[in-house]
Design a protein around this motif. Structure first.
Motif, PDB file in Angstrom:
ATOM      1  N   ASN A 110      19.382  -8.709 -53.956  1.00 46.00           N
ATOM      2  CA  ASN A 110      19.042  -9.909 -54.728  1.00 46.00           C
ATOM      3  C   ASN A 110      19.433 -11.206 -54.033  1.00 46.00           C
ATOM      4  O   ASN A 110      19.671 -12.228 -54.697  1.00 46.00           O
ATOM      5  CB  ASN A 110      19.676  -9.855 -56.123  1.00 46.00           C
ATOM      6  N   PHE A 111      19.504 -11.171 -52.708  1.00 47.07           N
ATOM      7  CA  PHE A 111      19.706 -12.392 -51.933  1.00 47.07           C
ATOM      8  C   PHE A 111      18.546 -12.538 -50.951  1.00 47.07           C
ATOM      9  O   PHE A 111      18.195 -11.593 -50.252  1.00 47.07           O
ATOM     10  CB  PHE A 111      21.034 -12.348 -51.162  1.00 47.07           C
ATOM     11  N   GLU A 112      17.988 -13.740 -50.897  1.00 49.03           N
ATOM     12  CA  GLU A 112      16.858 -13.987 -50.018  1.00 49.03           C
ATOM     13  C   GLU A 112      17.279 -13.966 -48.548  1.00 49.03           C
ATOM     14  O   GLU A 112      18.440 -14.113 -48.221  1.00 49.03           O
ATOM     15  CB  GLU A 112      16.239 -15.352 -50.328  1.00 49.03           C
ATOM     16  N   GLY A 113      16.270 -13.807 -47.698  1.00 45.70           N
ATOM     17  CA  GLY A 113      16.496 -13.902 -46.267  1.00 45.70           C
ATOM     18  C   GLY A 113      16.615 -12.574 -45.549  1.00 45.70           C
ATOM     19  O   GLY A 113      16.603 -12.537 -44.315  1.00 45.70           O
ATOM     20  N   ASP A 131      17.891 -21.348 -40.907  1.00 45.70           N
ATOM     21  CA  ASP A 131      17.646 -20.340 -41.931  1.00 45.70           C
ATOM     22  C   ASP A 131      17.634 -21.055 -43.281  1.00 45.70           C
ATOM     23  O   ASP A 131      18.657 -21.542 -43.750  1.00 45.70           O
ATOM     24  CB  ASP A 131      18.757 -19.288 -41.876  1.00 45.70           C
ATOM     25  N   GLN A 132      16.467 -21.112 -43.904  1.00 46.27           N
ATOM     26  CA  GLN A 132      16.309 -21.862 -45.148  1.00 46.27           C
ATOM     27  C   GLN A 132      16.516 -21.020 -46.391  1.00 46.27           C
ATOM     28  O   GLN A 132      16.364 -21.525 -47.504  1.00 46.27           O
ATOM     29  CB  GLN A 132      14.924 -22.508 -45.188  1.00 46.27           C
ATOM     30  N   ARG A 133      16.871 -19.766 -46.189  1.00 48.98           N
ATOM     31  CA  ARG A 133      17.083 -18.878 -47.345  1.00 48.98           C
ATOM     32  C   ARG A 133      18.535 -18.420 -47.383  1.00 48.98           C
ATOM     33  O   ARG A 133      18.844 -17.240 -47.265  1.00 48.98           O
ATOM     34  CB  ARG A 133      16.147 -17.670 -47.270  1.00 48.98           C
ATOM     35  N   PHE A 134      19.413 -19.375 -47.546  1.00 48.28           N
ATOM     36  CA  PHE A 134      20.847 -19.074 -47.511  1.00 48.28           C
ATOM     37  C   PHE A 134      21.448 -19.304 -48.895  1.00 48.28           C
ATOM     38  O   PHE A 134      21.654 -20.433 -49.325  1.00 48.28           O
ATOM     39  CB  PHE A 134      21.535 -19.958 -46.473  1.00 48.28           C
ATOM     40  N   ALA A 135      21.701 -18.210 -49.601  1.00 45.36           N
ATOM     41  CA  ALA A 135      22.344 -18.258 -50.910  1.00 45.36           C
ATOM     42  C   ALA A 135      23.585 -17.376 -50.867  1.00 45.36           C
ATOM     43  O   ALA A 135      23.601 -16.337 -50.205  1.00 45.36           O
ATOM     44  CB  ALA A 135      21.390 -17.775 -52.002  1.00 45.36           C
ATOM     45  N   PHE A 136      24.633 -17.797 -51.571  1.00 45.55           N
ATOM     46  CA  PHE A 136      25.875 -17.028 -51.538  1.00 45.55           C
ATOM     47  C   PHE A 136      26.752 -17.400 -52.721  1.00 45.55           C
ATOM     48  O   PHE A 136      26.495 -18.383 -53.433  1.00 45.55           O
ATOM     49  CB  PHE A 136      26.635 -17.288 -50.231  1.00 45.55           C
ATOM     50  N   LYS A 168      27.875 -20.160 -57.517  1.00 47.67           N
ATOM     51  CA  LYS A 168      26.692 -19.732 -56.772  1.00 47.67           C
ATOM     52  C   LYS A 168      26.077 -20.935 -56.063  1.00 47.67           C
ATOM     53  O   LYS A 168      25.876 -21.984 -56.668  1.00 47.67           O
ATOM     54  CB  LYS A 168      25.683 -19.078 -57.710  1.00 47.67           C
ATOM     55  N   PHE A 169      25.767 -20.754 -54.769  1.00 50.76           N
ATOM     56  CA  PHE A 169      25.302 -21.852 -53.938  1.00 50.76           C
ATOM     57  C   PHE A 169      23.983 -21.470 -53.257  1.00 50.76           C
ATOM     58  O   PHE A 169      23.749 -20.302 -52.953  1.00 50.76           O
ATOM     59  CB  PHE A 169      26.334 -22.170 -52.852  1.00 50.76           C
ATOM     60  N   LYS A 170      23.162 -22.494 -53.004  1.00 55.27           N
ATOM     61  CA  LYS A 170      21.942 -22.312 -52.221  1.00 55.27           C
ATOM     62  C   LYS A 170      21.831 -23.453 -51.227  1.00 55.27           C
ATOM     63  O   LYS A 170      22.256 -24.572 -51.496  1.00 55.27           O
ATOM     64  CB  LYS A 170      20.698 -22.284 -53.113  1.00 55.27           C
ATOM     65  N   GLY A 171      21.226 -23.154 -50.084  1.00 55.80           N
ATOM     66  CA  GLY A 171      21.036 -24.194 -49.076  1.00 55.80           C
ATOM     67  C   GLY A 171      20.424 -23.639 -47.818  1.00 55.80           C
ATOM     68  O   GLY A 171      19.717 -22.628 -47.847  1.00 55.80           O
ATOM     69  N   THR A 172      20.682 -24.315 -46.717  1.00 53.41           N
ATOM     70  CA  THR A 172      20.199 -23.883 -45.410  1.00 53.41           C
ATOM     71  C   THR A 172      21.373 -23.793 -44.448  1.00 53.41           C
ATOM     72  O   THR A 172      22.415 -24.434 -44.653  1.00 53.41           O
ATOM     73  CB  THR A 172      19.159 -24.866 -44.838  1.00 53.41           C
ATOM     74  N   ILE A 173      21.191 -23.004 -43.410  1.00 52.59           N
ATOM     75  CA  ILE A 173      22.202 -22.907 -42.362  1.00 52.59           C
ATOM     76  C   ILE A 173      21.514 -23.014 -41.009  1.00 52.59           C
ATOM     77  O   ILE A 173      20.483 -22.371 -40.770  1.00 52.59           O
ATOM     78  CB  ILE A 173      23.018 -21.597 -42.471  1.00 52.59           C
ATOM     79  N   VAL A 174      22.058 -23.867 -40.151  1.00 53.55           N
ATOM     80  CA  VAL A 174      21.584 -23.995 -38.778  1.00 53.55           C
ATOM     81  C   VAL A 174      22.617 -23.336 -37.865  1.00 53.55           C
ATOM     82  O   VAL A 174      23.814 -23.636 -37.956  1.00 53.55           O
ATOM     83  CB  VAL A 174      21.382 -25.469 -38.376  1.00 53.55           C
TER      84      VAL A 174
END
Length: 300
Positions: free
Chosen positions: A177-180, A110-115, A83-89
């Motif tokens: 259950n994933f942000e964004g 996008d600062q709510r990037f989890a996958f 499980k990873f969290k971070g940002t994507i431009v």
């Protein structure tokens, strides 16, 4: 036998020249995680690049010069198992007719990037349902967003079919259950953005995007720039209709963020022909107040 080989070779060359719709770069940065396994992130980077560039998103086959240049930069800040969290431009540009200039279409963080991701797994996307892992869902959402922006810039409302696909992805991703994706307590979320784009209340902004690019920028590098500048001026002045409603609008503010430098530079030459620069200045001060000192007040 020789004929068969020749036919295969020609097909191979054709496939190289006519590939899919995007010319994307992908970067995955895991420096915040210190000495973690870098191979997994390189594998993710390659898998995403292949997924984006080799998937047929529209069913069209394009030559390289026709493909949309775009970039996806991912910064991983957390990892727990798979499980990873971070940002994507996400960035994309549009060529301007008869020039080497590339106009920014979209540039957002996008600062709510989890996958979830397992090294070397096949990345599969099904537009009819949520993947369960959120990786291909977010990437595909932004791909269709890019396709929509690009099509809107060449044909009035031309991106609607691609925006509709992005909206379907957003709907599939609700309550997973994933942000964004959630419109509650998540400002500037993906669902808000795509819903605003397709909302008829914002059709004037989409019309402005088309006129600004196709009738304005594409003619700006003619010997006489005055007609193109007047077209861009008129298109921007149409945005005054939003002066009382733009403050919380993700779509509108994203446009102003992406285009403010370009708009400033277009009218900063001192040779603006029939354009009433004071009227434009006052409109930009209202619609993009954070740029008052560093841009709009510098216009003469």
């Amino acid at each position: 036998m020789k004929k068969t080989i020749s036919l295969f070779f020609l097909f191979f060359i054709y496939s190289l020249c006519f590939s899919q719709e995007l010319l994307a770069t992908v970067q995955v940065n895991s420096q915040q995680l210190g000495g973690s396994n870098q191979q997994a992130y390189k594998a993710l980077e390659k898998s995403l690049k292949d997924f984006i560039n080799n998937t047929s998103w529209t069913g069209k086959k394009l030559q390289n010069f026709e493909k949309i240049k775009c970039g996806f930069a991912i910064v991983i800040s957390e990892r727990v198992d798979n499980k990873f969290k971070g940002t994507i431009v996400v960035q994309a540009v549009r060529p301007v007719y008869n020039t080497t200039y590339e106009s920014p279409l979209i540039n957002l963080q996008d600062q709510r990037f989890a996958f979830e991701y397992i090294e070397n797994e096949n990345l599969i996307f099904n537009e009819r349902q949520f993947s369960g892992k959120n990786l291909t869902d977010v990437i595909s959402f932004y791909i269709y967003l890019i396709l929509g922006y690009d099509a809107d810039s060449f044909q009035s409302m031309g991106g609607s079919q691609w925006f509709a696909k992005a909206q379907q992805i957003a709907q599939n991703s609700q309550n997973r259950n994933f942000e964004g994706w959630n419109t509650v307590n998540e400002p500037r979320n993906r669902t808000m953005l795509i819903n605003e784009i397709l909302n008829p209340n914002w059709s004037q902004l989409r019309s402005t995007i088309y006129t600004y690019h196709r009738a304005g920028l594409d003619n700006l590098f003619n010997q006489d720039q005055s007609p193109a500048k007047k077209v861009i001026f008129d298109a921007l002045m149409q945005l005054k209709t939003y002066e009382n409603s733009f403050q919380q609008a993700y779509f509108f503010n994203l446009f102003m963020d992406n285009k403010s430098d370009e708009i400033f530079n277009i009218f900063n030459s001192g040779n603006n022909g029939p354009v009433n620069i004071n009227d434009l200045k006052q409109t930009m001060i209202i619609l993009s107040p954070k740029n008052i000192d560093n841009k709009w007040n510098k216009w003469k």
